[in-house]
Motif scaffolding. Sequence first.
Motif, short mmCIF file in Angstrom:
data_model
loop_
_atom_site.label_atom_id
_atom_site.label_comp_id
_atom_site.label_asym_id
_atom_site.label_seq_id
_atom_site.Cartn_x
_atom_site.Cartn_y
_atom_site.Cartn_z
N VAL A 136 0.84 -1.20 0.00
CA VAL A 136 0.00 0.00 0.00
C VAL A 136 0.88 1.25 0.00
O VAL A 136 1.73 1.43 0.88
CB VAL A 136 -0.94 0.01 1.22
N LEU A 137 0.65 2.11 -1.00
CA LEU A 137 1.38 3.38 -1.10
C LEU A 137 0.52 4.48 -0.49
O LEU A 137 -0.56 4.79 -1.00
CB LEU A 137 1.66 3.71 -2.57
N SER A 138 0.97 5.06 0.61
CA SER A 138 0.20 6.16 1.19
C SER A 138 0.43 7.43 0.37
O SER A 138 1.38 7.54 -0.41
CB SER A 138 0.57 6.38 2.66
N ILE A 139 -0.44 8.41 0.53
CA ILE A 139 -0.44 9.61 -0.30
C ILE A 139 0.84 10.42 -0.10
O ILE A 139 1.24 10.73 1.03
CB ILE A 139 -1.67 10.48 0.00
N ALA A 140 1.46 10.77 -1.22
CA ALA A 140 2.66 11.62 -1.21
C ALA A 140 2.76 12.28 -2.59
O ALA A 140 1.87 12.13 -3.43
CB ALA A 140 3.90 10.79 -0.91
N SER A 159 2.12 -6.14 -7.06
CA SER A 159 0.88 -5.36 -7.05
C SER A 159 0.95 -4.26 -6.01
O SER A 159 1.60 -4.40 -4.96
CB SER A 159 -0.33 -6.26 -6.76
N PHE A 160 0.28 -3.15 -6.33
CA PHE A 160 0.26 -1.98 -5.44
C PHE A 160 -1.17 -1.47 -5.29
O PHE A 160 -1.96 -1.52 -6.22
CB PHE A 160 1.12 -0.85 -5.99
N LYS A 161 -1.44 -0.99 -4.08
CA LYS A 161 -2.67 -0.24 -3.84
C LYS A 161 -2.26 1.19 -3.55
O LYS A 161 -1.57 1.46 -2.57
CB LYS A 161 -3.44 -0.82 -2.66
N ASP A 185 3.38 -4.42 -16.49
CA ASP A 185 3.10 -5.77 -15.99
C ASP A 185 2.78 -5.81 -14.49
O ASP A 185 2.41 -6.87 -13.98
CB ASP A 185 4.30 -6.68 -16.27
N ILE A 186 2.93 -4.70 -13.80
CA ILE A 186 2.66 -4.64 -12.37
C ILE A 186 1.22 -4.18 -12.14
O ILE A 186 0.75 -3.23 -12.76
CB ILE A 186 3.63 -3.66 -11.67
N ALA A 187 0.50 -4.88 -11.26
CA ALA A 187 -0.89 -4.54 -10.97
C ALA A 187 -0.98 -3.28 -10.11
O ALA A 187 -0.27 -3.16 -9.10
CB ALA A 187 -1.58 -5.70 -10.26
#
Length: 369
Positions: A136-140, A159-161, A185-187
Amino acid sequence: MKITAIHLYAIHLPLHEPFVISYHTYTFMPSIIVKIETDEGITGYGEAVADEHVTGETWEGTYQTIKNTLAPAVLGHNPLEIERLHELMKKTIYTAPTAKAAIDIACFDIIGKKIQQPVYQLLGGRYHEQFPITHVLSIADPEVMANEAAAHVAKGYQSFKMKVGTNAKQDVKRIQAVRARVGEDIAIRVDVNQGWKNSATTLVALNQLQNCNLDWIEQPVMADDIDGMVEIKSKSLIPLMIDEGLKGTREMIEIIQKRAADKVNIKLMKCGGIYPALKLAHQAELAGLDCQIGSMVESSIGSAAGYHVAFSKKNITTVELTGPLKFSKDIGNLAFEVPYIRLSDNPGLGVEINEETLRELTIYQDIVR
């Protein structure tokens, strides 16, 4: 078997770094740990991570609800009788799903330990062998998020959210930057956490994201705006997930009837625990909807509970329970094999609790007997 005592621990779980989403910045995660004792000497652990922006429950209020309302109600009852316990809790207090989830999870832990089986065997048995972990990538700033994504791709993540929702124009730049950095290719899944407010703003943003190859957009509009979700779904080719708009069976019925989402995000803290989560998964299965088990950033206890549900159901196809990876100190030992999670066959939740760490992180505590 009878419940003889319920211990409550209000704790702060320390984060490696602040976690930023559309409506709040967390420097630590407030959680409530419940330890239920029985007359047979079997102990179970549960967890409640409240989010006032989602269910209307606060950390302090949830603690008091368990201490003064739910714990006295379930004391003396059989923790194996899950249906009966949920009906008792329902009659005792309206909604309060996060508080009820703590009791539910602890009881399932007890049942598993009683019969010496992992919780997923109580829910239909293991279906999935493993799940990939989604970072999970937090907002930046766009470049910061892109750099973090690239660093995790190097660690094996596939994969990333992305957390967005502060400003639609800036959010588009964030998403485009991450996609450009990690390749095709990364989700990538995008969670707006209601931040785009309405369908008009959302559709403008989605029109600019058509070429970003997104797995889905999650909850762009306000939680109660089911009709807004319907409009977005009818006018966009990007799959749509509902999260805050789904709490229990009533909302699931409306989502299914109106075809308001392509996928649903089930969270134990929103619906009341393991048993209600199973009901939602069954409803979704009847409608042909895939599910995700989502996170309120719980410790090993709440995260393990969610994983047991996920591993037992065919139509639960993704998970995002990565809370323990975000903490610099956790009370349990849920094991991640980055970039995958594989559950053990240990009984109950399969999590050992470090009582010393629990005491260290406790702000206040009580016992109900």
